[in-house]
Scaffold this motif. Structure first.
Motif, PDB file in Angstrom:
ATOM      1  N   LYS A   1      -5.316   1.802   3.931  1.00 17.58           N
ATOM      2  CA  LYS A   1      -5.409   2.729   3.148  1.00 17.58           C
ATOM      3  C   LYS A   1      -3.906   2.863   2.092  1.00 17.58           C
ATOM      4  CE  LYS A   1      -9.040   5.207   5.258  1.00 17.58           C
ATOM      5  NZ  LYS A   1      -9.170   6.660   5.910  1.00 17.58           N
ATOM      6  N   LYS A   2      -4.360   2.997   0.765  1.00 14.56           N
ATOM      7  CA  LYS A   2      -3.203   3.270  -0.087  1.00 14.56           C
ATOM      8  C   LYS A   2      -2.725   4.563   0.037  1.00 14.56           C
ATOM      9  CE  LYS A   2      -2.097   3.129  -4.997  1.00 14.56           C
ATOM     10  NZ  LYS A   2      -2.572   3.193  -6.403  1.00 14.56           N
TER      11      LYS A   2
ATOM     12  N   ASP B   1      -4.023   8.258  -2.116  1.00 18.91           N
ATOM     13  CA  ASP B   1      -5.357   8.357  -2.467  1.00 18.91           C
ATOM     14  C   ASP B   1      -6.312   7.674  -1.596  1.00 18.91           C
ATOM     15  OD1 ASP B   1      -5.410   5.544  -3.265  1.00 18.91           O
ATOM     16  OD2 ASP B   1      -4.600   6.043  -5.174  1.00 18.91           O
ATOM     17  N   ASP B   2      -7.496   7.555  -1.869  1.00 19.48           N
ATOM     18  CA  ASP B   2      -8.545   6.964  -1.042  1.00 19.48           C
ATOM     19  C   ASP B   2      -8.904   5.539  -1.206  1.00 19.48           C
ATOM     20  OD1 ASP B   2      -8.997   9.425   0.116  1.00 19.48           O
ATOM     21  OD2 ASP B   2     -10.572  10.144  -1.531  1.00 19.48           O
ATOM     22  N   CYS B   3      -7.912   4.835  -2.143  1.00 19.61           N
ATOM     23  CA  CYS B   3      -8.133   3.490  -2.421  1.00 19.61           C
ATOM     24  C   CYS B   3      -7.924   2.655  -1.044  1.00 19.61           C
ATOM     25  CB  CYS B   3      -7.179   2.944  -3.505  1.00 19.61           C
ATOM     26  SG  CYS B   3      -7.009   1.321  -3.819  1.00 19.61           S
ATOM     27  N   LYS B   4      -8.505   1.435  -0.841  1.00 18.17           N
ATOM     28  CA  LYS B   4      -8.515   0.833   0.128  1.00 18.17           C
ATOM     29  C   LYS B   4      -8.211  -0.651  -0.240  1.00 18.17           C
ATOM     30  CE  LYS B   4     -10.270   0.567   5.029  1.00 18.17           C
ATOM     31  NZ  LYS B   4     -11.145   0.872   5.982  1.00 18.17           N
ATOM     32  N   PHE B   5      -7.024  -1.412   0.518  1.00 14.92           N
ATOM     33  CA  PHE B   5      -7.027  -2.748   0.397  1.00 14.92           C
ATOM     34  C   PHE B   5      -7.378  -3.482   1.263  1.00 14.92           C
ATOM     35  CE2 PHE B   5      -3.169  -0.731  -1.680  1.00 14.92           C
ATOM     36  CZ  PHE B   5      -3.411  -1.130  -2.996  1.00 14.92           C
ATOM     37  N   TYR B   6      -8.144  -4.703   0.809  1.00 12.28           N
ATOM     38  CA  TYR B   6      -8.812  -5.643   2.014  1.00 12.28           C
ATOM     39  C   TYR B   6      -7.799  -6.835   1.829  1.00 12.28           C
ATOM     40  CZ  TYR B   6     -12.619  -2.323   2.189  1.00 12.28           C
ATOM     41  OH  TYR B   6     -13.231  -1.102   2.563  1.00 12.28           O
TER      42      TYR B   6
ATOM     43  N   ALA C   1       0.866  -1.140  -0.176  1.00  9.16           N
ATOM     44  CA  ALA C   1       0.245   0.136  -0.092  1.00  9.16           C
ATOM     45  C   ALA C   1       1.095   1.380  -0.026  1.00  9.16           C
ATOM     46  CB  ALA C   1      -0.913  -0.063   1.103  1.00  9.16           C
TER      47      ALA C   1
ATOM     48  N   SER D   1      -7.389  -4.361   6.527  1.00  2.00           N
ATOM     49  CA  SER D   1      -7.218  -3.606   5.445  1.00  2.00           C
ATOM     50  C   SER D   1      -6.557  -2.433   5.767  1.00  2.00           C
ATOM     51  CB  SER D   1      -8.822  -2.996   5.555  1.00  2.00           C
ATOM     52  OG  SER D   1      -9.065  -2.164   6.736  1.00  2.00           O
TER      53      SER D   1
END
Length: 123
Positions: A95-96, A99-104, A66, A93
């Motif tokens: 957050k990247k 930006d607002d991307c989130k990894f699960y 991330a 989870s």
């Protein structure tokens, strides 16, 4: 020989064009100018700190994917630590960075195949 010759395709090489529309090939994007914009990766064979548990190694990989350099950097930017799976202690989870991307993430280790490479050990 079937006695067929010629082509059913049009014989003209001219395409219908609209003089008001200009076709321009898309430009390639260049790499970011500042390499420090992303989190530092653990170089191959950099000898990771000894004594890390499987959970700690997995969480390091998840943070770096991330684009975070450490949990401290993540917390200082996001304001809270990453969500954890209660039964395993692995990050649930993240957050990247940028930006607002989130990894699960899964409940089980996903990066174990990379641990030996990062620590310089032979698999």
């Amino acid at each position: 020989d079937f006695g067929v010759s010629g082509s059913s395709a049009p014989t003209t090489s001219q395409r219908a064009t609209n003089s008001n529309v200009s076709r321009v090939a898309p430009q390639k994007r260049s790499a970011p100018a500042s390499p420090g914009a992303q989190a530092d990766e653990i170089p191959l064979g950099s000898s990771l700190p000894t004594g890390l548990s499987d959970v700690e190694l997995e969480n390091i990989c998840r943070l770096q994917y991330a684009r975070w350099a450490s949990e401290q950097e993540y917390i200082s930017s996001v304001g809270s630590p990453p969500d954890l799976w209660p039964d395993s202690g692995l990050y649930k989870s993240t957050k990247k960075k940028g930006d607002d991307c989130k990894f699960y993430w899964k409940k089980v280790p996903e990066w174990k195949h990379m641990w030996n490479k990062a620590s310089g050990m032979k698999a």
